[in-house]
Design an enzyme around this catalytic site. Sequence first.
Site, PDB file in Angstrom:
ATOM      1  CG  ASP A  88      -0.251  -0.026   2.536  1.00  0.00           C
ATOM      2  OD1 ASP A  88       0.728  -0.778   2.667  1.00  0.00           O
ATOM      3  OD2 ASP A  88      -0.683   0.686   3.461  1.00  0.00           O
TER       4      ASP A  88
ATOM      5  CD  GLU B 129       4.134   0.992   6.970  1.00  0.00           C
ATOM      6  OE1 GLU B 129       4.863   1.349   7.907  1.00  0.00           O
ATOM      7  OE2 GLU B 129       3.803   1.771   6.045  1.00  0.00           O
TER       8      GLU B 129
END
Length: 378
Positions: free
Chosen positions: A68, A133
Amino acid sequence: MSDVLALACELIRRRSVTPDDAGCQALLAERLQRAGFRVEHLRHGEVDNLWAVHGSDGPTLAFLGHTDVVPSGPEAAWRSLPFEPTLEDGRLYGRGAADMKGAVAAMAVALERFVAAHPGHPGHVALLLTSDEEGPTNLDGVRKVAETFRARGERIDWCVVGEPSAKATLGDLIRVGRRGSLSGTLTVRGVQGHVAYPEKALNPIHAFAPALAELAAERWDEGNADFPPTSFQVSNLNAGTGANNVIPGELVALVNFRYCTASRAEDLRERAEAILRRHGLAFSLEWNLSGEPFLTPPGGRLRETVVGVCRDLCGREPEQSTGGGTSDGRFIAPLGAEVVELGPVNASIHKVDEWVDVAELQRLPGLYLAICERLLAG
């Protein structure tokens, strides 16, 4: 175009803004399955997590990363479209180039090369990826995967995190630990009223001010050889109705401790609340511990291996740091793993025109491969 550069470009093209993986992990899983890895998809809520393992009995070396990225911001501010990888002046531009699709590509390529060269290697090599994250809570990413590993008794001995660690050039800094992060939402209650009649109200801003001064001046600890002293910060402070003739009835403050191994989270909570009580405040305080501090001590096999790889392949003695924010390594360290962070230069992360140096990106798989070989192939 090299394997790692081509793969990094493919990953950047996928608009994987947290928590959307946008197909990054499927692409990587297919490649690693072809290389002989056993692949497990561990989806929790809206978050994709990938665990790919190769090998048999023995210690486990895991590479840890995230697919991400943060939002790009206004696309018109970029020199090119943020999710269209662009090569210019020796740099690869695109959201996630440095944080951390470049390193994810390098880890995958290194693992492919390692198992091709050492198909019967002892122990396990693995890749753990999440799409959660960069989010605000990290509830369904590596935190959840670590809970799964703990429940089924799965051990990680060594973990290399691909976060962008370098300051100016690849290998000039590695992270061997991180501070813990303890956040709080503090609500101080007063009595709303008219500013012309303060005797009929209780201003929570005025009431909180002396306590805030004491909290800000407090020396929470002295740090130690591995960490600086614990710090306390107020990141948000809100009160008022928007009118200049109304005393607010409530104040809300967001606070954070970045704390070292010289302090414990429960002690910091107790000391902070004791200060608030001493000032006679009517308050409530909700705490969130997003990660305990961790340290891979000198002499640990992973730390010494990574230092040696940087020395031999990058020609420099890396700074061994515990600075910076937090990383997903904080969820793996409690499993008993030694954790070290090694990745590209972090100068452009989360910025417009994020980039990674192409020459350094193409050297990064060699560093990760050398770590594998020194730990698991003699």
